[in-house]
Enzyme design. Structure first.
Site, PDB file in Angstrom:
ATOM      1  CG  ASP A  42      -1.746  -1.005   1.136  1.00  0.00           C
ATOM      2  OD1 ASP A  42      -2.781  -1.276   0.143  1.00  0.00           O
ATOM      3  OD2 ASP A  42      -2.658  -1.308   2.357  1.00  0.00           O
ATOM      4  CG  ASP A  72      -1.851   3.725   3.120  1.00  0.00           C
ATOM      5  OD1 ASP A  72      -1.333   3.069   3.559  1.00  0.00           O
ATOM      6  OD2 ASP A  72      -3.159   3.893   3.473  1.00  0.00           O
ATOM      7  CD1 TRP A  88     -10.037   0.160   2.351  1.00  0.00           C
ATOM      8  CD2 TRP A  88     -11.820  -1.579   3.201  1.00  0.00           C
ATOM      9  NE1 TRP A  88      -9.652  -0.660   3.567  1.00  0.00           N
ATOM     10  CE2 TRP A  88     -10.834  -1.718   4.298  1.00  0.00           C
ATOM     11  CE3 TRP A  88     -13.186  -2.030   3.971  1.00  0.00           C
ATOM     12  CZ2 TRP A  88     -10.606  -2.477   4.759  1.00  0.00           C
ATOM     13  CZ3 TRP A  88     -12.741  -3.179   5.383  1.00  0.00           C
ATOM     14  CH2 TRP A  88     -11.991  -2.986   5.939  1.00  0.00           C
ATOM     15  CD  GLU A 137      -7.810  -5.988  -0.775  1.00  0.00           C
ATOM     16  OE1 GLU A 137      -8.786  -5.696  -0.874  1.00  0.00           O
ATOM     17  OE2 GLU A 137      -7.090  -5.668  -0.606  1.00  0.00           O
ATOM     18  CG  ASP A 138      -6.479  -7.914   2.855  1.00  0.00           C
ATOM     19  OD1 ASP A 138      -7.701  -8.229   2.673  1.00  0.00           O
ATOM     20  OD2 ASP A 138      -6.465  -7.808   3.788  1.00  0.00           O
ATOM     21  CG  MET A 178      -1.672   3.696   7.381  1.00  0.00           C
ATOM     22  SD  MET A 178      -3.573   2.484   7.551  1.00  0.00           S
ATOM     23  CE  MET A 178      -3.946   3.756   7.144  1.00  0.00           C
ATOM     24  CG  HIS A 210      -5.651   7.648   4.124  1.00  0.00           C
ATOM     25  ND1 HIS A 210      -6.687   7.487   3.353  1.00  0.00           N
ATOM     26  CD2 HIS A 210      -5.133   6.643   4.794  1.00  0.00           C
ATOM     27  CE1 HIS A 210      -6.318   6.002   3.312  1.00  0.00           C
ATOM     28  NE2 HIS A 210      -5.179   5.646   4.195  1.00  0.00           N
ATOM     29  NE  ARG A 254     -13.955   3.561   3.676  1.00  0.00           N
ATOM     30  CZ  ARG A 254     -13.479   2.850   4.418  1.00  0.00           C
ATOM     31  NH1 ARG A 254     -12.286   2.223   3.321  1.00  0.00           N
ATOM     32  NH2 ARG A 254     -13.334   1.993   5.681  1.00  0.00           N
TER      33      ARG A 254
HETATM   34  C1  BGC Z   1     -10.726  -6.659   5.431  1.00  0.00           C
HETATM   35  C2  BGC Z   1      -9.531  -6.999   5.143  1.00  0.00           C
HETATM   36  C3  BGC Z   1      -8.987  -6.076   6.151  1.00  0.00           C
HETATM   37  C4  BGC Z   1      -8.922  -5.934   7.068  1.00  0.00           C
HETATM   38  C5  BGC Z   1      -8.469  -4.591   7.670  1.00  0.00           C
HETATM   39  C6  BGC Z   1     -10.859  -7.068   7.208  1.00  0.00           C
HETATM   40  O1  BGC Z   1     -11.977  -6.696   7.576  1.00  0.00           O
HETATM   41  O2  BGC Z   1     -10.889  -7.831   4.958  1.00  0.00           O
HETATM   42  O3  BGC Z   1      -9.517  -6.864   3.451  1.00  0.00           O
HETATM   43  O4  BGC Z   1      -7.128  -5.603   5.815  1.00  0.00           O
HETATM   44  O5  BGC Z   1     -10.118  -6.025   7.924  1.00  0.00           O
HETATM   45  O6  BGC Z   1      -8.775  -3.674   7.981  1.00  0.00           O
END
Ligand code: BGC
Length: 357
Positions: A208, A210, A270, A273-274, A300, A303, A305
């Site tokens: 990312d 930031d 948002w 995906e991770d 971080m 900022h 959203r």
């Molecule tokens: C989200 C992730 C995010 C994590 C921390 C989770 O609920 O699915 O994408 O990185 O929260 O913020």
């Protein structure tokens, strides 16, 4: 009287002989020592040269090459021997690391200053150590849209760190064109594809814009298992928010990335995906490697959203089905259009149209 003078003469004669002998002895001792000292000097010079060959191969070998080839015109024209460029591998742990770093975002930074601070960068934000061969070729991929201020801080802090880590690296900022909903994972897939078109990268760091590491021992490289690097973020009180968390900054070798068919392309907005990426890795039997909480500290930049990046309401459903969808949706099914490529001094910016949901 005559007897006396004969005795004196004999004495004088013997004394002279003794003096001559002593002189001869002195001269021969001097000669022996001189010759030996020549030997030592020669051996020392040879030793120096072979030592230098190890640390500065280009310099020393080039000198030798010039000396050898000076008289022969034909030899001069022969192509320079390539081995002169062969560097020794960089050490496993860079000797240039300094450990914990002060990271703050209250003083503005300028691109001009960053350029001056990093004179050894190549166009497009590329670097490779000049004294040793980097252990890994690393592409750093940053998903991006309208965050120029954050990018400046990232470049300001990361370029010196990555150089101290002795990596052969390039920085790729993948800029989503237009105003559609943001798609972080798809941008990461694009970064993987585009970076490989430019150089034979073997490791990919997904970061990312930031997030800044607070310790340069947190090396931005690949490990035998996929790596999560941003393990202790100030935003989460310097700890993992949950064990499976794989967001922020991570790294994967080409092999690890291909094993999971890259990242999902259908997470718009948002979140999630991770977690999908984590599920992909787990389903392939891989585990997550992490630095210690101390080394993995990072800050971080606070900022608001971003516009067009609201939480994705479909994320929970999608995460629940990763194992079924991952083979259909990934790097193999990726489609996008490159709108523009800019090679700036500090980074390569690739603007892409990734479509819409
Ligand atoms: C989200 C992730 C995010 C994590 C921390 C989770 O609920 O699915 O994408 O990185 O929260 O913020």
């Amino acid at each position: 009287m005559a007897g006396d003078s004969t005795v004196n003469f004999n004495l004088l004669h013997r004394t002279c002989k003794l003096v001559v002998l002593l002189c001869l002895l002195h001269i021969s001792v001097t000669v022996v020592f001189y010759v030996r000292s020549l030997d030592i000097r020669f051996a020392f010079a040879q030793n120096q040269q072979s030592h230098n060959n190890g640390t500065q191969p280009n310099q020393v070998r080039n000198t030798a090459f010039t000396l050898q080839t000076e008289p022969a015109e034909t030899e001069k024209e022969a192509p320079a021997e390539e081995p002169a460029k062969k560097l020794e591998k960089c050490p496993e742990t860079s000797p240039l690391l300094v450990g914990p770093l002060r990271v703050e975002f209250n003083v503005p930074v300028s691109l001009e200053q960053i350029k001056k601070d990093n004179p050894n960068l190549q166009p497009g934000g590329r670097f490779r150590p000049k004294d040793c061969e980097a252990l890994q070729k690393v592409a750093i991929i940053i998903p991006f849209r309208n965050r120029d201020e954050h990018l400046k801080y990232w470049l300001y802090y990361l370029h010196p760190i990555l150089q101290r880590q002795q990596l052969d690296y390039g920085v790729y900022v993948i800029n989503q064109d237009g105003d559609e909903i943001f798609n972080r994972a798809k941008l990461l897939n694009v970064g993987y594809m585009e970076a490989l078109k430019e150089y034979d990268y073997e490791c990919f760091v997904f970061s990312d814009v930031d997030l800044i590491p607070m310790d340069d021992r947190n090396t931005y490289k690949c490990f035998s298992q996929p790596r999560h690097l941003s393990v202790s973020m100030d935003k989460f009180g310097f700890r993992l928010p949950y064990n499976q968390y794989f967001g922020g900054v991570s790294s994967m070798s080409k092999e690890q990335y291909l094993k999971i068919n890259g990242f999902p392309n259908n997470y718009w907005g948002w979140g999630g995906e991770d977690d999908d990426i984590y599920n992909r890795l787990a389903s392939k039997g891989m585990s997550i490697s992490r630095p210690s909480g101390e080394t993995g500290k990072c800050r971080m930049i606070r900022h608001e959203r971003d516009k067009q990046n609201d939480p994705n309401p479909q994320r929970f459903d999608r995460i629940a089905h990763t194992r079924e969808t991952m083979y259909k949706d990934g790097i193999k099914s990726l489609s996008y259009r490159v709108v523009k490529t800019d090679k700036f001094d500090l980074f390569t910016k690739i603007t892409v149209d990734v479509g819409k949901p």
